[in-house]
Enzyme design. Structure first.
Site, PDB file in Angstrom:
ATOM      1  N   ASP A 209      -0.598   2.363  -0.410  1.00  0.00           N
ATOM      2  CA  ASP A 209      -1.946   2.885  -0.670  1.00  0.00           C
ATOM      3  C   ASP A 209      -2.427   2.442  -2.052  1.00  0.00           C
ATOM      4  O   ASP A 209      -3.557   1.992  -2.238  1.00  0.00           O
ATOM      5  CB  ASP A 209      -1.977   4.418  -0.607  1.00  0.00           C
ATOM      6  CG  ASP A 209      -1.734   4.977   0.784  1.00  0.00           C
ATOM      7  OD1 ASP A 209      -0.581   4.894   1.258  1.00  0.00           O
ATOM      8  OD2 ASP A 209      -2.693   5.477   1.401  1.00  0.00           O
TER       9      ASP A 209
ATOM     10  N   ASP B 279     -11.051   2.891   1.504  1.00  0.00           N
ATOM     11  CA  ASP B 279      -9.843   3.634   1.834  1.00  0.00           C
ATOM     12  C   ASP B 279      -8.767   2.582   2.082  1.00  0.00           C
ATOM     13  O   ASP B 279      -8.784   1.904   3.110  1.00  0.00           O
ATOM     14  CB  ASP B 279     -10.051   4.510   3.076  1.00  0.00           C
ATOM     15  CG  ASP B 279      -8.911   5.501   3.244  1.00  0.00           C
ATOM     16  OD1 ASP B 279      -7.869   5.329   2.575  1.00  0.00           O
ATOM     17  OD2 ASP B 279      -9.052   6.439   4.049  1.00  0.00           O
TER      18      ASP B 279
ATOM     19  N   THR C 294      -2.753   7.283   6.912  1.00  0.00           N
ATOM     20  CA  THR C 294      -1.442   7.067   6.263  1.00  0.00           C
ATOM     21  C   THR C 294      -0.290   7.600   7.126  1.00  0.00           C
ATOM     22  O   THR C 294       0.783   7.016   7.160  1.00  0.00           O
ATOM     23  CB  THR C 294      -1.426   7.729   4.866  1.00  0.00           C
ATOM     24  OG1 THR C 294      -2.561   7.252   4.145  1.00  0.00           O
ATOM     25  CG2 THR C 294      -0.178   7.374   4.102  1.00  0.00           C
TER      26      THR C 294
ATOM     27  N   HIS D  98      -5.639  17.237  12.298  1.00  0.00           N
ATOM     28  CA  HIS D  98      -6.825  16.593  11.716  1.00  0.00           C
ATOM     29  C   HIS D  98      -8.085  16.832  12.529  1.00  0.00           C
ATOM     30  O   HIS D  98      -9.185  16.745  12.001  1.00  0.00           O
ATOM     31  CB  HIS D  98      -6.611  15.075  11.583  1.00  0.00           C
ATOM     32  CG  HIS D  98      -5.605  14.720  10.543  1.00  0.00           C
ATOM     33  ND1 HIS D  98      -5.276  13.428  10.241  1.00  0.00           N
ATOM     34  CD2 HIS D  98      -4.850  15.502   9.722  1.00  0.00           C
ATOM     35  CE1 HIS D  98      -4.358  13.420   9.278  1.00  0.00           C
ATOM     36  NE2 HIS D  98      -4.084  14.666   8.962  1.00  0.00           N
TER      37      HIS D  98
ATOM     38  N   SER E 191      -6.592   6.833  12.259  1.00  0.00           N
ATOM     39  CA  SER E 191      -7.476   6.020  11.399  1.00  0.00           C
ATOM     40  C   SER E 191      -8.808   5.662  12.044  1.00  0.00           C
ATOM     41  O   SER E 191      -9.110   6.044  13.170  1.00  0.00           O
ATOM     42  CB  SER E 191      -6.760   4.739  10.944  1.00  0.00           C
ATOM     43  OG  SER E 191      -6.842   3.740  11.945  1.00  0.00           O
TER      44      SER E 191
ATOM     45  N   LYS F 135     -10.340   4.090  15.598  1.00  0.00           N
ATOM     46  CA  LYS F 135     -11.076   4.744  16.700  1.00  0.00           C
ATOM     47  C   LYS F 135     -12.504   4.211  16.777  1.00  0.00           C
ATOM     48  O   LYS F 135     -13.041   4.024  17.864  1.00  0.00           O
ATOM     49  CB  LYS F 135     -11.069   6.269  16.501  1.00  0.00           C
ATOM     50  CG  LYS F 135      -9.665   6.860  16.644  1.00  0.00           C
ATOM     51  CD  LYS F 135      -9.683   8.376  16.596  1.00  0.00           C
ATOM     52  CE  LYS F 135      -9.729   8.976  15.224  1.00  0.00           C
ATOM     53  NZ  LYS F 135      -8.531   8.725  14.377  1.00  0.00           N
TER      54      LYS F 135
ATOM     55  N   ASP G 211     -13.697   7.794   4.710  1.00  0.00           N
ATOM     56  CA  ASP G 211     -13.073   7.992   6.029  1.00  0.00           C
ATOM     57  C   ASP G 211     -14.033   7.679   7.173  1.00  0.00           C
ATOM     58  O   ASP G 211     -13.622   7.704   8.342  1.00  0.00           O
ATOM     59  CB  ASP G 211     -12.582   9.431   6.179  1.00  0.00           C
ATOM     60  CG  ASP G 211     -11.248   9.655   5.480  1.00  0.00           C
ATOM     61  OD1 ASP G 211     -10.496   8.672   5.326  1.00  0.00           O
ATOM     62  OD2 ASP G 211     -10.971  10.796   5.090  1.00  0.00           O
TER      63      ASP G 211
END
Ligand code: AMP
Ligand code: MG
Length: 343
Positions: free
Chosen positions: A39, A120, A125, A229, A257, A260, A287
């Site tokens: 990251d 990002d 992650t 989430h 992530s 999608k 995001d």
């Protein structure tokens, strides 16, 4: 757009190398949020690459160097630096840390620049650590609207038949500008200065509205792999309500992530639904901004899960939005109508 694509493809060299390691560079932070050395390394590399095409750039990124600067985390700093040096040979420790911190631009109130990049370096992650899907996300926002985006999906196959849990060796990048079609290319290793080779092909959503009807195939929903989430129970209820009205719908694809957005943009899935489990939670702009643009320019309608326009002008968080719903054509309204029936 070429600069954003190149940045993503260079960062993918770093993330791939770390994901190939046994431990995948995982760092257990005390607050429970997962992060890896990749990251940090990918954020530095993305900012360095973007600054080649936009020297005065301002960046709002997910990571900052504070953790790596703590003396007890020297081992992780070394790992992150080694990972970055794969594509940035000889970068000094101080330049590396300072570059990560160029992503700290404040976006609140009058501090907000008219034009900035949001990144990002590794979205998803948890998927990255599991060895599944993740994405490398870059978007340029001008006056509150994403106008350039590159969404790297290093493990996502061009082959729709390949399981999402089976990482592809090449992966794909989807990219868009505010006034052109979404394009796609392979996420193969970039050449020295020219960036990724290979043609950009237009990403066209095959209209699947005939799916789920008497002669069509089943509709496909996608949602987070992680049940913490987004509300997978709500997705299931929407699906059952639509089935009760005659729609044929397959089991939802669960994938980490902003991949999608990519799979909805290219017509591999029909609906991306993210309903918050916690009404007070707000998502980060990085995001969604890159995924929003590549999906929207491929003809997908993207709103929050209440049908509200996504407002990228509220700071680092999407203060005005909750959850997300992406679907093409009349299907968007159909899903929204069922969502409104849920309490
Ligand atoms: P996904 O890939 O759909 O699982 O979404 C990944 C994103 O979810 C991460 O980038 C986080 O910012 C965000 N996230 C982390 N924890 C939560 C949570 N408890 N609720 C909603 N989103 C979260
Ligand atoms: Mg993320």
């Amino acid at each position: 757009m070429r600069g954003a694509i190149r940045a993503v493809s260079v960062a993918a060299v770093v993330t791939r190398a770390v994901q190939a390691q046994a431990q995948r560079g995982q760092i257990d932070k005390s607050d429970g949020s997962p992060v890896t050395i990749a990251d940090f390394a990918a954020q530095a590399v993305l900012i360095r690459e973007l600054s080649r095409v936009d020297p005065g750039l301002r960046v709002a990124g997910e990571e900052s160097s504070g953790y790596l600067r703590e003396p007890v985390h020297e081992g992780e700093l070394r790992g992150a630096l080694d990972a970055a040096r794969r594509v940035w040979p000889g970068v000094s420790q101080e330049e590396f840390l300072a570059t990560i911190d160029r992503g700290a631009t404040r976006l609140e109130g009058e501090d907000c620049p008219e034009s900035f990049w949001t990144i990002d370096p590794i979205d998803g992650t948890k998927g990255f650590i599991r060895g599944h899907q993740y994405s490398i996300c870059v978007a340029l926002i001008q006056r509150g609207r994403p106008v350039v985006a590159a969404l790297g999906c290093p493990n996502l196959s061009e082959d729709f038949g390949r399981a999402f849990t089976d990482p592809d060796p090449r992966g794909v990048i989807l990219a868009a500008t505010g006034d052109g079609p979404t394009v796609g290319l392979s996420c193969a290793e970039p050449t020295a200065e020219a960036g990724p080779s290979g043609p950009l092909t237009r990403v066209e959503r095959v209209d699947r509205m005939e799916r789920g009807g008497p002669s069509g195939r089943a509709l496909v929903f996608c949602e987070s792999f992680e049940g913490s989430h987004s509300d997978q129970h709500a997705t299931g209820r929407v699906i059952r309500l639509m089935e009760a009205q005659g729609r044929a719908i397959g089991p939802p694809a669960r994938i980490d992530s902003q991949c999608k957005y990519a799979i909805v943009a290219r017509g591999q899935a029909d609906v991306f639904l993210r309903r918050s489990r916690d009404p007070a939670r707000r998502d980060w702009i990085w995001d969604h901004a890159p995924g929003w643009l590549v999906a929207a320019r491929a003809g997908v309608t993207v709103t929050d899960s209440y049908g509200r326009e996504v407002d990228f002008a509220r700071g680092r968080l999407l203060e005005a939005n909750q959850g997300m719903l992406a679907a093409a054509g009349a299907l968007h309204g159909e899903v929204l109508a069922e969502l409104r029936k849920l309490t």
